[in-house]
Write a protein that holds these residues in place. Structure first.
Motif, PDB file in Angstrom:
ATOM      1  N   LEU A 141       0.836  -1.205   0.000  1.00 41.81           N
ATOM      2  CA  LEU A 141       0.000   0.000   0.000  1.00 41.81           C
ATOM      3  C   LEU A 141       0.867   1.251   0.000  1.00 41.81           C
ATOM      4  O   LEU A 141       1.715   1.437   0.867  1.00 41.81           O
ATOM      5  N   MET A 142       0.656   2.106  -1.009  1.00 43.23           N
ATOM      6  CA  MET A 142       1.272   3.430  -1.069  1.00 43.23           C
ATOM      7  C   MET A 142       0.235   4.426  -0.552  1.00 43.23           C
ATOM      8  O   MET A 142      -0.826   4.588  -1.167  1.00 43.23           O
ATOM      9  N   CYS A 143       0.525   5.074   0.566  1.00 43.53           N
ATOM     10  CA  CYS A 143      -0.489   5.916   1.187  1.00 43.53           C
ATOM     11  C   CYS A 143       0.128   7.195   1.735  1.00 43.53           C
ATOM     12  O   CYS A 143       1.345   7.399   1.675  1.00 43.53           O
ATOM     13  N   GLY A 144      -0.699   8.063   2.283  1.00 44.85           N
ATOM     14  CA  GLY A 144      -0.217   9.316   2.838  1.00 44.85           C
ATOM     15  C   GLY A 144       0.216   9.206   4.283  1.00 44.85           C
ATOM     16  O   GLY A 144       1.103   9.915   4.730  1.00 44.85           O
ATOM     17  N   ASP A 145      -0.430   8.302   5.029  1.00 46.16           N
ATOM     18  CA  ASP A 145      -0.166   8.178   6.461  1.00 46.16           C
ATOM     19  C   ASP A 145      -0.198   6.696   6.826  1.00 46.16           C
ATOM     20  O   ASP A 145      -1.267   6.080   6.884  1.00 46.16           O
ATOM     21  N   VAL A 146       0.976   6.139   7.062  1.00 45.61           N
ATOM     22  CA  VAL A 146       1.078   4.701   7.329  1.00 45.61           C
ATOM     23  C   VAL A 146       0.385   4.319   8.625  1.00 45.61           C
ATOM     24  O   VAL A 146      -0.331   3.305   8.697  1.00 45.61           O
ATOM     25  N   GLU A 147       0.553   5.100   9.670  1.00 45.22           N
ATOM     26  CA  GLU A 147      -0.069   4.771  10.953  1.00 45.22           C
ATOM     27  C   GLU A 147      -1.591   4.777  10.854  1.00 45.22           C
ATOM     28  O   GLU A 147      -2.270   3.904  11.397  1.00 45.22           O
ATOM     29  N   GLU A 148      -2.123   5.772  10.154  1.00 42.15           N
ATOM     30  CA  GLU A 148      -3.569   5.849   9.974  1.00 42.15           C
ATOM     31  C   GLU A 148      -4.076   4.649   9.184  1.00 42.15           C
ATOM     32  O   GLU A 148      -5.108   4.043   9.521  1.00 42.15           O
ATOM     33  N   ALA A 149      -3.353   4.276   8.131  1.00 45.10           N
ATOM     34  CA  ALA A 149      -3.753   3.132   7.317  1.00 45.10           C
ATOM     35  C   ALA A 149      -3.687   1.841   8.125  1.00 45.10           C
ATOM     36  O   ALA A 149      -4.602   1.002   8.072  1.00 45.10           O
ATOM     37  N   MET A 150      -2.620   1.671   8.892  1.00 43.14           N
ATOM     38  CA  MET A 150      -2.461   0.457   9.682  1.00 43.14           C
ATOM     39  C   MET A 150      -3.583   0.322  10.703  1.00 43.14           C
ATOM     40  O   MET A 150      -4.134  -0.770  10.910  1.00 43.14           O
ATOM     41  N   THR A 151      -3.974   1.435  11.313  1.00 43.05           N
ATOM     42  CA  THR A 151      -5.070   1.411  12.280  1.00 43.05           C
ATOM     43  C   THR A 151      -6.377   1.000  11.611  1.00 43.05           C
ATOM     44  O   THR A 151      -7.138   0.176  12.140  1.00 43.05           O
ATOM     45  N   PHE A 152      -6.640   1.545  10.443  1.00 42.26           N
ATOM     46  CA  PHE A 152      -7.869   1.225   9.710  1.00 42.26           C
ATOM     47  C   PHE A 152      -7.936  -0.266   9.368  1.00 42.26           C
ATOM     48  O   PHE A 152      -8.929  -0.946   9.650  1.00 42.26           O
ATOM     49  N   TYR A 153      -6.881  -0.788   8.756  1.00 43.59           N
ATOM     50  CA  TYR A 153      -6.911  -2.187   8.316  1.00 43.59           C
ATOM     51  C   TYR A 153      -6.863  -3.148   9.504  1.00 43.59           C
ATOM     52  O   TYR A 153      -7.407  -4.253   9.428  1.00 43.59           O
ATOM     53  N   HIS A 154      -6.243  -2.739  10.599  1.00 37.45           N
ATOM     54  CA  HIS A 154      -6.272  -3.579  11.801  1.00 37.45           C
ATOM     55  C   HIS A 154      -7.696  -3.695  12.341  1.00 37.45           C
ATOM     56  O   HIS A 154      -8.146  -4.788  12.705  1.00 37.45           O
ATOM     57  N   ARG A 155      -8.402  -2.596  12.389  1.00 37.05           N
ATOM     58  CA  ARG A 155      -9.769  -2.619  12.918  1.00 37.05           C
ATOM     59  C   ARG A 155     -10.693  -3.467  12.052  1.00 37.05           C
ATOM     60  O   ARG A 155     -11.553  -4.182  12.570  1.00 37.05           O
ATOM     61  N   LEU A 156     -10.509  -3.395  10.742  1.00 37.56           N
ATOM     62  CA  LEU A 156     -11.419  -4.114   9.853  1.00 37.56           C
ATOM     63  C   LEU A 156     -11.028  -5.567   9.629  1.00 37.56           C
ATOM     64  O   LEU A 156     -11.905  -6.432   9.524  1.00 37.56           O
ATOM     65  N   TYR A 157      -9.722  -5.847   9.515  1.00 30.77           N
ATOM     66  CA  TYR A 157      -9.300  -7.184   9.088  1.00 30.77           C
ATOM     67  C   TYR A 157      -8.304  -7.844  10.048  1.00 30.77           C
ATOM     68  O   TYR A 157      -7.750  -8.888   9.721  1.00 30.77           O
ATOM     69  N   ASP A 158      -8.086  -7.198  11.207  1.00 31.16           N
ATOM     70  CA  ASP A 158      -7.191  -7.738  12.215  1.00 31.16           C
ATOM     71  C   ASP A 158      -5.757  -7.896  11.709  1.00 31.16           C
ATOM     72  O   ASP A 158      -5.039  -8.808  12.121  1.00 31.16           O
ATOM     73  N   TRP A 159      -5.347  -6.998  10.807  1.00 33.43           N
ATOM     74  CA  TRP A 159      -3.954  -7.010  10.392  1.00 33.43           C
ATOM     75  C   TRP A 159      -3.075  -6.560  11.567  1.00 33.43           C
ATOM     76  O   TRP A 159      -3.414  -5.615  12.286  1.00 33.43           O
ATOM     77  N   GLN A 160      -1.940  -7.212  11.702  1.00 36.32           N
ATOM     78  CA  GLN A 160      -1.031  -6.921  12.801  1.00 36.32           C
ATOM     79  C   GLN A 160       0.281  -6.342  12.281  1.00 36.32           C
ATOM     80  O   GLN A 160       0.751  -6.736  11.211  1.00 36.32           O
ATOM     81  N   LYS A 161       0.841  -5.423  13.040  1.00 41.16           N
ATOM     82  CA  LYS A 161       2.158  -4.904  12.683  1.00 41.16           C
ATOM     83  C   LYS A 161       3.193  -6.011  12.807  1.00 41.16           C
ATOM     84  O   LYS A 161       3.226  -6.752  13.778  1.00 41.16           O
ATOM     85  N   ASP A 162       4.053  -6.100  11.808  1.00 41.95           N
ATOM     86  CA  ASP A 162       5.189  -7.004  11.836  1.00 41.95           C
ATOM     87  C   ASP A 162       6.441  -6.131  11.844  1.00 41.95           C
ATOM     88  O   ASP A 162       6.453  -5.085  12.469  1.00 41.95           O
ATOM     89  N   THR A 163       7.454  -6.523  11.123  1.00 45.28           N
ATOM     90  CA  THR A 163       8.696  -5.760  11.081  1.00 45.28           C
ATOM     91  C   THR A 163       8.479  -4.372  10.490  1.00 45.28           C
ATOM     92  O   THR A 163       7.702  -4.208   9.533  1.00 45.28           O
TER      93      THR A 163
END
Length: 253
Positions: A141-163
């Motif tokens: 994903l190429m986006c404007g705000d990585v933290e905001e994107a990570m929060t969104f996808y975590h809430r919807l699909y339970d994506w977890q931060k890795d490395t």
């Protein structure tokens, strides 16, 4: 399969030419799906169906949309996921509907405008092995705000931060995982990159240089030099002859 990428689809101005190009570059076998009234082709890696190729819908072509790849994220309930997405600031571009005998889908975008699809299969299949030849090995994903994107996808699909990797002026490259399996990464979109925030998909091949030669021989373009990334893989961004953006990834140069 909730939270995993389960399908990838090319919308293009010339499905026949695109099918021939990707068959040459990635090694796919491409066959007509047999769907009545729709030129929809299925690309397979061996026995595994991995992607679809279809004509650009008229309303998108008339709006000036370029050929592009779409990723489908599996969810347990498309309607519920679409409602949750809008509540979290995303947008629904095509309301949930059924594909008879296949499943249910919706076309959506995240709060920063990156478009993808939600999907629930009538008969879910098993996920591909990571970096399996002919499959999509990475979703970026190429986006404007990585933290905001990570929060969104975590809430919807339970994506977890890795490395997470420091990329200097480009900020942090955040790898994400589902159930301990790394699916892709997120990074800030470089200002010189044209177009909106978007997803980029990496097709796994054997031998990057040879595949790159097939790209140019088939009328596509290489958008950079081969680059080695952490883990020992090699990547290169490309355009197909119709202008759709994709990348190649290989464990061997």
């Amino acid at each position: 399969m909730h939270g995993r990428f389960v399908w990838h689809e090319l919308m293009t101005s010339d499905p026949a030419a695109a099918a021939a190009f990707y068959a040459q570059v990635v090694g796919w076998t491409v066959e007509d799906s047999g769907m009545p009234g729709l030129d929809y082709r299925i690309a397979s890696a061996g026995k595994d169906m991995v992607a679809g190729i279809m004509d650009m819908p008229p309303h998108l072509a008339e709006s000036g949309a370029r050929p592009h790849w779409l990723g489908y994220i599996g969810v347990n309930d498309v309607d519920a996921a679409a409602a949750r997405l809008t509540a979290e600031g995303g947008a629904v571009h095509r309301a949930p509907e059924d594909i008879p005998g296949v499943g249910r889908f919706a076309v959506v975008s995240d709060p920063q405008g990156a478009v993808y699809c939600l999907f629930h299969a009538s008969t879910p299949g098993a996920p591909a092995q990571p970096m399996a030849t002919g499959h999509v090995g990475w979703n970026e994903l190429m986006c404007g705000d990585v933290e905001e994107a990570m929060t969104f996808y975590h809430r919807l699909y339970d994506w977890q931060k890795d490395t997470a990797m420091d990329m200097g002026p480009l900020g942090t490259y955040q790898i994400f995982a589902v159930g301990g399996v790394g699916l892709g990464g997120m990074m800030r979109k470089p200002p010189e990159m044209p177009g909106p925030h978007r997803w980029q998909y990496y097709f796994t091949i054997e031998g990057l240089d040879g595949a790159g030669e097939r790209v140019t021989a088939g009328g596509g373009q290489l958008l950079g030099q081969p680059m080695e990334v952490p883990g020992g893989a090699w990547i290169i961004p490309c355009l197909d002859p119709q202008g759709a953006s994709f990348s190649l990834v290989s464990m061997a140069r």
